[in-house]
Design a protein around this motif. Structure first.
Motif, PDB file in Angstrom:
ATOM      1  N   THR A  72       0.818  -1.213   0.000  1.00  0.00           N
ATOM      2  CA  THR A  72       0.000   0.000   0.000  1.00  0.00           C
ATOM      3  C   THR A  72       0.854   1.267   0.000  1.00  0.00           C
ATOM      4  O   THR A  72       0.367   2.341   0.342  1.00  0.00           O
ATOM      5  CB  THR A  72      -0.934   0.025   1.230  1.00  0.00           C
ATOM      6  OG1 THR A  72      -0.118  -0.055   2.411  1.00  0.00           O
ATOM      7  CG2 THR A  72      -1.919  -1.122   1.192  1.00  0.00           C
ATOM      8  N   VAL A  73       2.115   1.131  -0.372  1.00  0.00           N
ATOM      9  CA  VAL A  73       3.030   2.275  -0.345  1.00  0.00           C
ATOM     10  C   VAL A  73       3.680   2.449  -1.717  1.00  0.00           C
ATOM     11  O   VAL A  73       4.088   1.470  -2.345  1.00  0.00           O
ATOM     12  CB  VAL A  73       4.136   2.066   0.722  1.00  0.00           C
ATOM     13  CG1 VAL A  73       5.102   3.247   0.745  1.00  0.00           C
ATOM     14  CG2 VAL A  73       3.517   1.856   2.101  1.00  0.00           C
ATOM     15  N   VAL A  74       3.750   3.698  -2.184  1.00  0.00           N
ATOM     16  CA  VAL A  74       4.520   3.995  -3.385  1.00  0.00           C
ATOM     17  C   VAL A  74       5.769   4.749  -2.937  1.00  0.00           C
ATOM     18  O   VAL A  74       5.685   5.750  -2.217  1.00  0.00           O
ATOM     19  CB  VAL A  74       3.701   4.763  -4.458  1.00  0.00           C
ATOM     20  CG1 VAL A  74       3.121   6.056  -3.941  1.00  0.00           C
ATOM     21  CG2 VAL A  74       4.539   5.010  -5.708  1.00  0.00           C
ATOM     22  N   LEU A  75       6.927   4.201  -3.291  1.00  0.00           N
ATOM     23  CA  LEU A  75       8.216   4.810  -2.961  1.00  0.00           C
ATOM     24  C   LEU A  75       8.735   5.497  -4.211  1.00  0.00           C
ATOM     25  O   LEU A  75       8.744   4.889  -5.287  1.00  0.00           O
ATOM     26  CB  LEU A  75       9.215   3.732  -2.517  1.00  0.00           C
ATOM     27  CG  LEU A  75       8.887   3.007  -1.217  1.00  0.00           C
ATOM     28  CD1 LEU A  75       9.738   1.739  -1.082  1.00  0.00           C
ATOM     29  CD2 LEU A  75       9.100   3.921  -0.027  1.00  0.00           C
ATOM     30  N   VAL A  76       9.160   6.754  -4.088  1.00  0.00           N
ATOM     31  CA  VAL A  76       9.648   7.509  -5.237  1.00  0.00           C
ATOM     32  C   VAL A  76      11.006   8.109  -4.919  1.00  0.00           C
ATOM     33  O   VAL A  76      11.357   8.321  -3.752  1.00  0.00           O
ATOM     34  CB  VAL A  76       8.662   8.629  -5.648  1.00  0.00           C
ATOM     35  CG1 VAL A  76       7.314   8.033  -6.045  1.00  0.00           C
ATOM     36  CG2 VAL A  76       8.478   9.644  -4.523  1.00  0.00           C
ATOM     37  N   GLN A  77      11.756   8.377  -5.972  1.00  0.00           N
ATOM     38  CA  GLN A  77      13.050   9.042  -5.829  1.00  0.00           C
ATOM     39  C   GLN A  77      13.161  10.064  -6.970  1.00  0.00           C
ATOM     40  O   GLN A  77      13.766   9.798  -8.000  1.00  0.00           O
ATOM     41  CB  GLN A  77      14.194   8.013  -5.900  1.00  0.00           C
ATOM     42  CG  GLN A  77      15.536   8.608  -5.626  1.00  0.00           C
ATOM     43  CD  GLN A  77      16.639   7.579  -5.467  1.00  0.00           C
ATOM     44  OE1 GLN A  77      17.663   7.898  -4.889  1.00  0.00           O
ATOM     45  NE2 GLN A  77      16.479   6.356  -5.963  1.00  0.00           N
ATOM     46  N   PRO A  78      12.534  11.235  -6.774  1.00  0.00           N
ATOM     47  CA  PRO A  78      12.528  12.240  -7.845  1.00  0.00           C
ATOM     48  C   PRO A  78      13.944  12.637  -8.276  1.00  0.00           C
ATOM     49  O   PRO A  78      14.198  12.793  -9.465  1.00  0.00           O
ATOM     50  CB  PRO A  78      11.792  13.428  -7.230  1.00  0.00           C
ATOM     51  CG  PRO A  78      11.038  12.867  -6.084  1.00  0.00           C
ATOM     52  CD  PRO A  78      11.802  11.681  -5.595  1.00  0.00           C
ATOM     53  N   THR A  79      14.823  12.817  -7.319  1.00  0.00           N
ATOM     54  CA  THR A  79      16.227  13.106  -7.614  1.00  0.00           C
ATOM     55  C   THR A  79      17.068  12.168  -6.769  1.00  0.00           C
ATOM     56  O   THR A  79      16.623  11.697  -5.708  1.00  0.00           O
ATOM     57  CB  THR A  79      16.588  14.575  -7.303  1.00  0.00           C
ATOM     58  OG1 THR A  79      16.299  14.838  -5.929  1.00  0.00           O
ATOM     59  CG2 THR A  79      15.790  15.537  -8.177  1.00  0.00           C
ATOM     60  N   GLU A  80      18.266  11.907  -7.222  1.00  0.00           N
ATOM     61  CA  GLU A  80      19.113  10.914  -6.557  1.00  0.00           C
ATOM     62  C   GLU A  80      19.269  11.207  -5.067  1.00  0.00           C
ATOM     63  O   GLU A  80      19.614  12.327  -4.673  1.00  0.00           O
ATOM     64  CB  GLU A  80      20.491  10.859  -7.223  1.00  0.00           C
ATOM     65  CG  GLU A  80      21.296   9.695  -6.700  1.00  0.00           C
ATOM     66  CD  GLU A  80      22.498   9.384  -7.579  1.00  0.00           C
ATOM     67  OE1 GLU A  80      22.569   9.897  -8.693  1.00  0.00           O
ATOM     68  OE2 GLU A  80      23.354   8.627  -7.109  1.00  0.00           O
ATOM     69  N   GLY A  81      18.968  10.206  -4.250  1.00  0.00           N
ATOM     70  CA  GLY A  81      19.113  10.325  -2.804  1.00  0.00           C
ATOM     71  C   GLY A  81      17.927  10.962  -2.103  1.00  0.00           C
ATOM     72  O   GLY A  81      17.919  11.075  -0.877  1.00  0.00           O
ATOM     73  N   ASP A  82      16.919  11.367  -2.854  1.00  0.00           N
ATOM     74  CA  ASP A  82      15.745  12.034  -2.288  1.00  0.00           C
ATOM     75  C   ASP A  82      14.549  11.080  -2.372  1.00  0.00           C
ATOM     76  O   ASP A  82      13.742  11.155  -3.288  1.00  0.00           O
ATOM     77  CB  ASP A  82      15.479  13.330  -3.068  1.00  0.00           C
ATOM     78  CG  ASP A  82      14.262  14.077  -2.544  1.00  0.00           C
ATOM     79  OD1 ASP A  82      13.904  13.902  -1.367  1.00  0.00           O
ATOM     80  OD2 ASP A  82      13.672  14.843  -3.333  1.00  0.00           O
ATOM     81  N   ILE A  83      14.461  10.179  -1.409  1.00  0.00           N
ATOM     82  CA  ILE A  83      13.402   9.166  -1.426  1.00  0.00           C
ATOM     83  C   ILE A  83      12.243   9.617  -0.543  1.00  0.00           C
ATOM     84  O   ILE A  83      12.440  10.075   0.575  1.00  0.00           O
ATOM     85  CB  ILE A  83      13.951   7.797  -0.963  1.00  0.00           C
ATOM     86  CG1 ILE A  83      14.982   7.293  -1.979  1.00  0.00           C
ATOM     87  CG2 ILE A  83      12.819   6.786  -0.780  1.00  0.00           C
ATOM     88  CD1 ILE A  83      15.629   5.970  -1.638  1.00  0.00           C
ATOM     89  N   ALA A  84      11.047   9.506  -1.107  1.00  0.00           N
ATOM     90  CA  ALA A  84       9.831   9.857  -0.379  1.00  0.00           C
ATOM     91  C   ALA A  84       8.834   8.721  -0.559  1.00  0.00           C
ATOM     92  O   ALA A  84       9.017   7.835  -1.400  1.00  0.00           O
ATOM     93  CB  ALA A  84       9.245  11.162  -0.907  1.00  0.00           C
ATOM     94  N   ALA A  85       7.785   8.747   0.235  1.00  0.00           N
ATOM     95  CA  ALA A  85       6.776   7.697   0.149  1.00  0.00           C
ATOM     96  C   ALA A  85       5.383   8.297   0.294  1.00  0.00           C
ATOM     97  O   ALA A  85       5.189   9.303   0.984  1.00  0.00           O
ATOM     98  CB  ALA A  85       7.013   6.650   1.235  1.00  0.00           C
TER      99      ALA A  85
END
Ligand code: FES
Length: 147
Positions: A72-85
């Motif tokens: 139930t989680v989408v993990l994203v990394q818009p720019t290198e090292g910047d991970i959000a959920a």
């Protein structure tokens, strides 16, 4: 441009598939009936909530400029090292969204709402952004935050 065309094609295929299935409801098949609305597979209450003691993924699993869906989680990394959920449940009716495409667009397969890579809704019928999901990163592992 190329991805816009792919999304349009996906919409057309989904729409025609739904029309075909929903048109068959008259024959009374329960499985077909489920295809015309939110199915059990789409039901967020059937999805297991993340365990705070189990890593969702490793940081290397999340592509830069894209993301992945884990339960139930989408993990994203818009720019290198910047991970959000974000909570992967669409804010329209709760269907689990797809991972961001090559343009960073997150599509809900149910009624084709779209969100950008920061979780903001860019196309309805959804009206609300994806809810942020708190994570903690321990070394290479990404965990749900403890609160
Ligand atoms: S559930 Fe309707 S667009 Fe996602």
């Amino acid at each position: 441009m190329h991805n816009d065309k792919r999304r349009e094609t996906a919409r057309a295929v989904l729409s025609s598939r739904r029309s075909l299935l929903c048109g068959a409801v008259g024959i009374g098949t329960a499985g077909v009936l489920a295809a015309c609305g939110t199915t059990q597979d789409d039901n967020p209450t059937e999805q297991q909530e993340p365990d705070p003691n189990e890593p969702l993924a490793r940081t290397s699993d999340v592509p830069t400029g894209g993301g992945i869906v884990v339960g139930t989680v989408v993990l994203v990394q818009p720019t290198e090292g910047d991970i959000a959920a974000y909570d992967a449940r669409c804010t329209h009716q709760g269907t689990i969204v797809q991972a961001p495409d090559d343009d960073g667009v997150i599509v809900c397969p149910n009624h084709l709402s779209e969100y950008d890579i920061s979780g903001q809704v860019t196309q309805g019928p959804a009206e609300e952004d994806l809810a942020p999901f708190a994570i903690r990163i321990d070394g290479e592992d990404i965990y749900p935050a403890d609160d």
